[in-house]
Design an enzyme around this catalytic site. Structure first.
Site: not given
Ligand code: ZN
Length: 271
Positions: A2-3
Site C-alpha cells: 500500500p502506498e
C-alpha cells in the site's frame, strides 16, 4: 505494497463508518506486528469517541480525546469495516469495535503497526522527521531544489526519502520521473529549479490521479469477503521493461538503483 494513494483511499473509505462513534471493544489477536501492539490499548480506548481520522504520509491517525492511535499497513496490510460478529481469519490481528461494526486489520506479513501516542502526535518519533505532504502547499519545486543542493544521491532515491517528501513510493517515483523527463539515476544536486518544478507537478499529478482512481473501489471497504483491492494502475514505465515507450516507441529499460527497480525511457528522459 500500500502506498500513499491506497492509504488515503482507505482513510476515505473507513471514515464515514466510524468517525464520531464510540469504541465498544478492542481485540488484539496477534500483538507481534512490526512493533508490539500496546497491551493497554483496550483500557485506553474503551468508551472513547473517535474524533477524526487523518493521514500523515502512510500513517493513519485516529484521534481520541486522550491520544492518537497510529496505524500503518506495512507491506501487506488492509483495513475493512465489518459486522462485529464476522469470524476472524488467520491474518486478522486487530479489531476496533464500534457497536455492531468493527474496523479490522488484516496483515499476512505483519510489517504493519498499531501504536499509541498520548502526547502531540506530530512529535511522535515516527512522524517527527517527516517531510511535507506531496499534495499540500508546502511541497513545490523550490523545496526539492533547496534540499538537493550539494547532494549527490540519485534523484529517484532523493524523492523517495520521507525526510524530503512523504509518500512517494517506488512505483510513483518511476512514473513521476518519466512524466518529468528526468532519468532516475540523475544526480539530485545537478537538477535545475525549473526541472524540479516540473517534477513536483508530476508527483502531485500522479498521486492525485491514483487517489481519484481509488475512489471507485470505496465500496470494497464494507464487503465481508475479499480485501479492498488495491487499484490497478495505468502505468507508463513501471514493470514495462522491454515494452515500447508510450511517447517514442523505444523499449523501456530497467536497472536497479539502491536495491529498487528503476524503469525509464533513455530517449524521453535525460540527466
Ligand atoms: Zn520514450
Amino acid at each position: 505494497m500500500p502506498e500513499l494513494p491506497e492509504v488515503e483511499t482507505t482513510r476515505r473509505g473507513i471514515q464515514p463508518h466510524i468517525q464520531g462513534k464510540t469504541v465498544t471493544g478492542v481485540i488484539i489477536r496477534q500483538p507481534r506486528l512490526r512493533w508490539p501492539i500496546p497491551e493497554e490499548l483496550p483500557q485506553l480506548l474503551r468508551r472513547r469517541k473517535l474524533r477524526s481520522i487523518e493521514r500523515r504520509g502512510k500513517y493513519l491517525l485516529l484521534h481520541f480525546s486522550n491520544g492518537c492511535l497510529l496505524l500503518h499497513l506495512g507491506m501487506s496490510g488492509s483495513l475493512r469495516i465489518l459486522p462485529v460478529s464476522t469470524p476472524a481469519g488467520k491474518h486478522d490481528h486487530f479489531d476496533l469495535a464500534f457497536g455492531t461494526q468493527c474496523l479490522r486489520l488484516n496483515d499476512p506479513r505483519r510489517f504493519g503497526a498499531v501504536l499509541w501516542s498520548s502526547g502531540p502526535v506530530e512529535q511522535h518519533p515516527l512522524l517527527r522527521h517527516l517531510g511535507p505532504e506531496p499534495l499540500s502547499d508546502s511541497f513545490h519545486g523550490k523545496h526539492l531544489f533547496r534540499l538537493s543542493r550539494n547532494r549527490r544521491v540519485a534523484v529517484k532515491q532523493f524523492i523517495m526519502d520521507s525526510k524530503v517528501v512523504v509518500g512517494v513510493g517506488n512505483i510513483y517515483a518511476n512514473e513521476a520521473l518519466f512524466l518529468a523527463g528526468i532519468l532516475p539515476a540523475a544526480s539530485c544536486g545537478r537538477i535545475s529549479a525549473r526541472r524540479y518544478e516540473k517534477l513536483a507537478r508530476a508527483i502531485r499529478k500522479i498521486l492525485t490521479a491514483a487517489i481519484q482512481h481509488g475512489g471507485t473501489t470505496l465500496q470494497d471497504f464494507v464487503q465481508a469477503d475479499g480485501k479492498p483491492g488495491y487499484f490497478s494502475r495505468e502505468l507508463q514505465v513501471y514493470g514495462r521493461e522491454g515494452k515500447p515507450c508510450s511517447r517514442c516507441g523505444n523499449a523501456i529499460r530497467q536497472k536497479n538503483l539502491g536495491q529498487r527497480s528503476s524503469y525509464y525511457c533513455s530517449h524521453c528522459q535525460r540527466y
